[in-house]
Design a protein around this motif. Structure first.
Motif: not given
Length: 67
Positions: A1-7, A49-54
């Motif tokens: 899934m591609y979300y807010k520029g994160i691939k 489960g890594y939190i990539i961005e908040s």
């Protein structure tokens, strides 16, 4: 899934990402300002489960909190 520029997850390379949020008592509140604050949302790797961005959903509530 591609979300807010994160691939993909930078930790494990998984491409399926999820969106989660804190709300209720876990809101981010501005310092020295009366406000109910804002929910915090997270982009999370569905594999490790890594939190990539908040980020907060309502950043305008934090204007004027740093002089």
């Amino acid at each position: 899934m591609y979300y807010k520029g994160i691939k993909e997850c930078p930790k494990c390379g998984e491409v399926e990402l999820g969106l989660g949020k804190h709300n209720g008592y876990a809101v981010m509140q501005p310092v020295n300002k009366m406000s109910f604050g804002s929910e915090v949302e997270y982009i999370i790797c569905t594999e490790c489960g890594y939190i990539i961005e908040s980020y907060v959903k309502k950043p305008e509530k934090f204007k004027g909190t740093i002089n």
